[in-house]
Structures are given as structure tokens and as C-alpha cells.
Enzyme design. Structure first.
Site, PDB file in Angstrom:
ATOM      1  N   LYS A  49       0.842  -1.204   0.000  1.00  0.00           N
ATOM      2  CA  LYS A  49       0.000   0.000   0.000  1.00  0.00           C
ATOM      3  C   LYS A  49       0.876   1.252   0.000  1.00  0.00           C
ATOM      4  CE  LYS A  49      -3.724  -2.444   2.354  1.00  0.00           C
ATOM      5  NZ  LYS A  49      -4.371  -2.784   3.629  1.00  0.00           N
ATOM      6  N   GLN A  93      -4.488  -1.946   9.924  1.00  0.00           N
ATOM      7  CA  GLN A  93      -4.297  -3.198   9.181  1.00  0.00           C
ATOM      8  C   GLN A  93      -4.828  -4.372  10.018  1.00  0.00           C
ATOM      9  OE1 GLN A  93      -3.107  -3.350   6.024  1.00  0.00           O
ATOM     10  NE2 GLN A  93      -3.366  -5.556   5.985  1.00  0.00           N
ATOM     11  N   ASP A 116     -11.229   2.800   4.824  1.00  0.00           N
ATOM     12  CA  ASP A 116     -11.594   1.391   4.602  1.00  0.00           C
ATOM     13  C   ASP A 116     -13.115   1.215   4.656  1.00  0.00           C
ATOM     14  OD1 ASP A 116      -9.462  -0.218   3.944  1.00  0.00           O
ATOM     15  OD2 ASP A 116      -8.876  -0.648   6.017  1.00  0.00           O
TER      16      ASP A 116
END
Ligand code: NAD
Length: 295
Positions: A49, A93, A116
């Protein structure tokens, strides 16, 4: 050979568009990625990422928290990031160590920075048809299908898996596109019948190579999207997701067995994974725009 749905190629095209947008921004958007512990797979994802973000001009802060950080310490860190006006987006994460509540942690993120799309507030907006951020994997899957002009309206789609992260938002997005969606889970009794009569099969179950030729109709008309990323052995020291050897990573679909029986298929690696990264940064750029454009 079937059409291979090349997520890396499509990610490259999305990168060009994002790079052009970000070039015009000052200050630059910033994504903060918080990783708890040292899980090697997670580290490879985060570095992937970071690499992509930086390639399009987005600043990426990779923040590593110790394995035994307490929930309140982690939440405090997230609140600091919420208050930092230079940070456009925040992700934690997953997975988290079992001592930490995913729900409490995620919901500590300011919904306006929750790129997200996993906070309860953003999940609700998405369900109501007013999405602020579409969860990246679901967004990436739809963009991959649309890039290859695979029709979704009126298409019969089987979605295998109903997780909050992948299966559920993907099914919802597909329904909004007019697809006729059937969601299957681990206890669905007739999954093979459902997949055989579907035009598109999306597999997000986390079971290596479970989907074999038995799940496929034999007339080479179906599309299969394999979301699974399963490490067969220790990931080792790969710096990036893409450096993890093909022998180590497998999808949920038995690619070799299925590929000659379908019209189109996404490979693992190189299919949905790269699309997820691109979609995440589409969300980061939208977050930046929402935060900077006066309403
Ligand atoms: P999860 O474990 O949270 O959910 C799995 C779901 O699959 C559950 O709903 C379960 O009921 C269902 N399931 C299990 N066995 C099944 C079966 N035989 N038939 C139908 N449904 C079944 O997993 P997740 O977070 O949704 O992830 C799924 C997979 O996708 C994993 O391999 C994960 O690593 C991968 N993943 C990939 C990306 C990407 O960018 N490519 C992103 C997120 C997750």
C-alpha cells in the site's frame, strides 16, 4: 484460454488517473496505516500500500504499534491521528491481536477519515445507499468487472462468503448495480447448484483452492473472481505482497482446474489484490477532496 482479469494492469490505469489528480493538490493527501505487531503477511500488504500510495504522490505514514499495545493506548493513537489535519485517511491493518477489539478500534477512527469504510457510521451510510467510502475490496471487484465490460445488470451472481470486510459489501454493491445476487456461506447446502447456474461467481471464503471444476458449468460462459489470499507456508521476508512467491500464495479457486471451463477469471496473485490497493487510494483521494473542498 479464458480472459484473464488482470488487476495489475487495471491498477496501473487507475494509478495514472489518481496521479494526475494528486499532482494538482497542495498540501498532498496523507494516509496513516497503523499495524499492530509484526505479522509478516500484514507487513507485506502494508508495504504494498505504501509503495502504491507514494507512486501516485500520496504521503503514507506507516505506524507500527507493539504487539502488546493496550486497547486504550491504540485508541488514543487513533484519536491523535483523527485530530491531525495533515492526515486525510486512517486505516488499521487487520487482523489485530486477539486481545484487541476490532469493533472498538475501528470505531475510534473518525468516519470522515475511515477510508476502509468499516466504521459503524460508514457501514450504515453504505447500507442506506449514501456511501461515504466503499470498502476497498468490494469497490475493487466491481471496478475490475466493469473495466472488462462484464455486464452486472440482470446478471446472476453467486457471492461465496458474507464477511463484513468483503462478501457483504460486495453483494450489496452488486445488488445496487441491478445484479441478481445469491450469497452463500459455510452452511449453505446447495452452493454448487447456485454457482453452476450463476453468470458470475465471486469467491471470498479463505479456503485454499476449495472451488474446483465441480462448482462450474461446463460451457465456458461464466466469470470467476477469486478474492482469496491464502499463504500455504510462512510468507518469509517478502518486502511486498507481489514479491511473495506464487508457490506460497494461493486463491480460494483451483485456478488450473477451473480456468479452461470459464470465460473469464481473476488470478491470484494479480487479480483482486492490486484492485483493492487501487480502490483504497481512490478512497483516500476522495477523503482529501471532501475535507478540503468547501461545502
Ligand atoms: P472471513 O473468514 O471473515 O469470511 C469468510 C466467509 O466465507 C464467511 O462468511 C464464511 O461463512 C464463508 N465461507 C466459508 N466457507 C465457505 C464455503 N465452503 N462456501 C461458502 N462460504 C463459505 O474472510 P474474509 O475476510 O472475507 O476473506 C476471505 C478471503 O479473502 C481470505 O482468503 C482473505 O485473505 C481474502 N482477502 C483478500 C483481499 C484482497 O485484496 N484480495 C482482501 C480481503 C480479504
Amino acid at each position: 484460454m479464458p480472459l484473464i482479469l488482470d488487476g495489475k494492469k487495471v491498477r496501473g490505469e487507475i494509478a495514472k488517473t489518481l496521479r494526475r489528480k494528486v499532482e494538482a493538490f497542495s498540501p498532498k493527501p496523507k494516509l496513516a496505516i497503523v499495524q499492530v505487531g509484526t505479522n509478516k503477511e500484514s507487513s507485506a500488504y502494508v508495504r504494498q500500500k505504501k509503495k502504491f500510495g507514494e507512486s501516485i504522490g500520496v504521503l503514507v505514514d506507516y505506524l507500527k504499534a507493539p504487539e502488546f499495545i493496550t486497547e486504550s493506548e491504540l485508541i488514543l493513537k487513533l484519536k491523535e491521528l483523527n485530530a491531525d489535519s495533515s492526515v486525510s485517511g486512517i486505516i488499521v491493518q487487520l487482523p489485530l491481536p486477539s486481545a484487541l477489539s476490532v469493533e472498538k478500534t475501528i470505531n475510534a477512527i473518525d468516519p470522515e477519515k475511515d477510508v476502509d469504510g468499516l466504521t459503524a457510521v460508514n457501514e450504515q451510510l453504505f447500507k442506506e445507499g449514501k456511501p461515504r467510502f466503499i470498502p476497498a475490496t468490494a469497490r475493487g471487484i466491481i471496478e475490475l468487472l466493469e473495466w472488462y465490460h462484464l455486464p452486472l445488470f440482470d446478471a446472476k451472481v453467486a457471492v461465496l462468503g458474507r464477511s463484513k470486510l468483503v462478501g457483504a459489501p460486495t453483494a450489496l454493491l452488486l445488488k445496487k448495480k441491478g445484479a441478481l445476487v445469491t450469497v452463500c456461506h459455510s452452511k449453505t447446502p446447495n452452493t454448487k447448484t447456485i454457482t453452476r447456474r450463476s453468470d458470475i461467481i465471486i469467491v471470498a471464503i479463505g479456503k485454499p483452492k476449495l472451488i474446483t471444476a465441480e462448482y462450474i458449468r461446463r460451457n465456458r460462459t461464466q466469470t470467476v473472481i477469486d478474492v482469496g489470499i491464502n499463504a500455504r507456508t510462512e510468507v518469509g521476508e517478502a518486502k511486498l505482497l507481489e514479491e511473495i512467491p506464487r508457490s506460497v500464495i494461493v486463491g480460494d479457486v483451483d485456478f488450473d482446474e477451473v480456468k479452461d471451463k470459464v470465460a473469464a477469471i481473476s488470478p491470484v496473485p494479480g487479480g483482486v489484490g492490486p484492485m483493492t490497493v487501487a480502490a483504497l487510494f481512490e478512497n483516500v483521494v476522495s477523503a482529501y477532496e471532501m475535507q478540503t473542498v468547501p461545502v
